[in-house]
Design an enzyme around this catalytic site. Sequence first.
Site, mmCIF file in Angstrom:
data_model
loop_
_atom_site.group_PDB
_atom_site.id
_atom_site.type_symbol
_atom_site.label_atom_id
_atom_site.label_comp_id
_atom_site.label_asym_id
_atom_site.label_seq_id
_atom_site.Cartn_x
_atom_site.Cartn_y
_atom_site.Cartn_z
ATOM 1 N N CYS A 128 0.910 -1.226 -0.068
ATOM 2 C CA CYS A 128 -0.172 0.156 0.013
ATOM 3 C C CYS A 128 0.829 1.334 0.221
ATOM 4 O O CYS A 128 2.168 1.067 -0.062
ATOM 5 C CB CYS A 128 -1.184 0.103 1.149
ATOM 6 S SG CYS A 128 -2.510 1.221 0.827
ATOM 7 N N ASP A 197 -4.251 1.521 9.520
ATOM 8 C CA ASP A 197 -5.442 2.447 9.867
ATOM 9 C C ASP A 197 -5.895 2.284 11.443
ATOM 10 O O ASP A 197 -6.728 3.194 11.688
ATOM 11 C CB ASP A 197 -6.422 2.003 8.734
ATOM 12 C CG ASP A 197 -6.202 2.466 7.407
ATOM 13 O OD1 ASP A 197 -5.374 2.130 6.701
ATOM 14 O OD2 ASP A 197 -6.754 3.373 7.000
ATOM 15 N N ASN A 207 -4.866 -2.812 8.351
ATOM 16 C CA ASN A 207 -4.521 -2.309 7.149
ATOM 17 C C ASN A 207 -4.845 -2.607 6.018
ATOM 18 O O ASN A 207 -5.580 -3.608 5.758
ATOM 19 C CB ASN A 207 -2.753 -2.340 7.458
ATOM 20 C CG ASN A 207 -1.931 -1.107 6.244
ATOM 21 O OD1 ASN A 207 -2.387 -0.052 6.381
ATOM 22 N ND2 ASN A 207 -1.053 -1.619 5.571
HETATM 23 C C1 RUB Z 1 -4.403 3.494 3.258
HETATM 24 C C2 RUB Z 1 -3.590 2.327 4.023
HETATM 25 C C3 RUB Z 1 -2.141 2.710 4.699
HETATM 26 C C4 RUB Z 1 -2.648 3.374 5.927
HETATM 27 C C5 RUB Z 1 -1.665 4.256 6.542
HETATM 28 O O1 RUB Z 1 -5.609 2.954 2.705
HETATM 29 O O2 RUB Z 1 -4.065 1.193 4.126
HETATM 30 O O3 RUB Z 1 -1.517 1.625 4.722
HETATM 31 O O4 RUB Z 1 -3.742 4.116 5.783
HETATM 32 O O5 RUB Z 1 -1.240 5.158 5.901
HETATM 33 P P1 RUB Z 1 -6.390 3.722 1.992
HETATM 34 P P2 RUB Z 1 -0.293 6.495 6.606
HETATM 35 O O6 RUB Z 1 -5.469 4.240 0.423
HETATM 36 O O7 RUB Z 1 -7.804 2.850 1.546
HETATM 37 O O8 RUB Z 1 -6.542 5.064 2.450
HETATM 38 O O9 RUB Z 1 0.752 5.878 7.366
HETATM 39 O O10 RUB Z 1 -0.132 7.348 5.354
HETATM 40 O O11 RUB Z 1 -1.415 7.033 7.696
#
Ligand code: RUB
Length: 312
Positions: A128, A197, A207
């Site tokens: 991701c 998340d 996540n």
């Molecule tokens: C994003 C996702 C990220 C976490 C952490 O999912 O799973 O790994 O949100 O991100 P989506 P961060 O694209 O569906 O929002 O470290 O940037 O907070």
Amino acid sequence: MKLMSVPETAEKIKSMEIRGAGRIARAAAEALRDHALATQAASYPVFKTKMGQAADLLVATRPTAVSLPNAVHMVMAGLDGVKTVEEARFGVVQRADQFIQSSHHAVENIARFGASHIRDGDTILTHCNSEVALGCIIEAHRSGKDIEVFATEVRPRNQGYITIRALNDAGIKTNFIVDSAVRSFINDIDLVIVGADAVTVNGAVVNKIGTSMVAHTAKEARVNMIVAAETYKFAPRTIIGEFIQIEERGPDEVLPEAVRKTLPNVTVRNPAFDVTPAEFIDLIVTEAGAIPPQMAYVIIKEHLGWDITEFT
Ligand code: RUB
């Protein structure tokens, strides 16, 4: 500077123009701050009601990222203890700015702490697009470590494209693979780093869909997995047994309607996140330090300041 309205921000979070748990949380804090500045109210109760409606609209946009209700809770906290509109407005603006600033500091600190877990010569797998996970990788590279990265595509929304662009721009040697190729390459990997998340009281990490498959594969191959997560991604309500709701998005992201129409017996399922149990995770790197996942309760209670009295 143009102030963004609450419905505008809510729409951008829903449509994923603003995405990633940290960015979503900061955007919500910003929207509440701007709303507080723009809201006209004849009395404090009216102001409070209007702020409450804005908060509810923001929290309802995406159900899984706990950073969102946590940020809203932090910004709205203290609204009960004041008497005038001006006092209430000032409090919201101050707490929103404080949250945004501390979020940026957390991201920087996690990058430093996480980078120290990356060794010279390591090949890292990430899944991701997480700003904190990427922060660790980029900081390791910046500090002179010779590293290489495998980044997944991340079906169906292809967040991997954002990840490889950031890695490329940082000058990091990167391999781009489809999600199902993780097991084929796991023996080339020294360390898995992902974001979160939500982190529950039992240390499970929610996540992007596919993270738990990556974790299983890493465990089987004895590759360490670390999660980079700010403390505001820990989920207080899991201490009273609440579950994290896993967002299921629409079928169009996976298969166009025109194709679905020809397949009357087929239903597309599209959960956006999954749950990786604590035993698959070696370490969670937070701005308060790196912890084993089993210490999640300590973060919720001592760092976020939540205990059971919040729920009574
Ligand atoms: C994003 C996702 C990220 C976490 C952490 O999912 O799973 O790994 O949100 O991100 P989506 P961060 O694209 O569906 O929002 O470290 O940037 O907070």
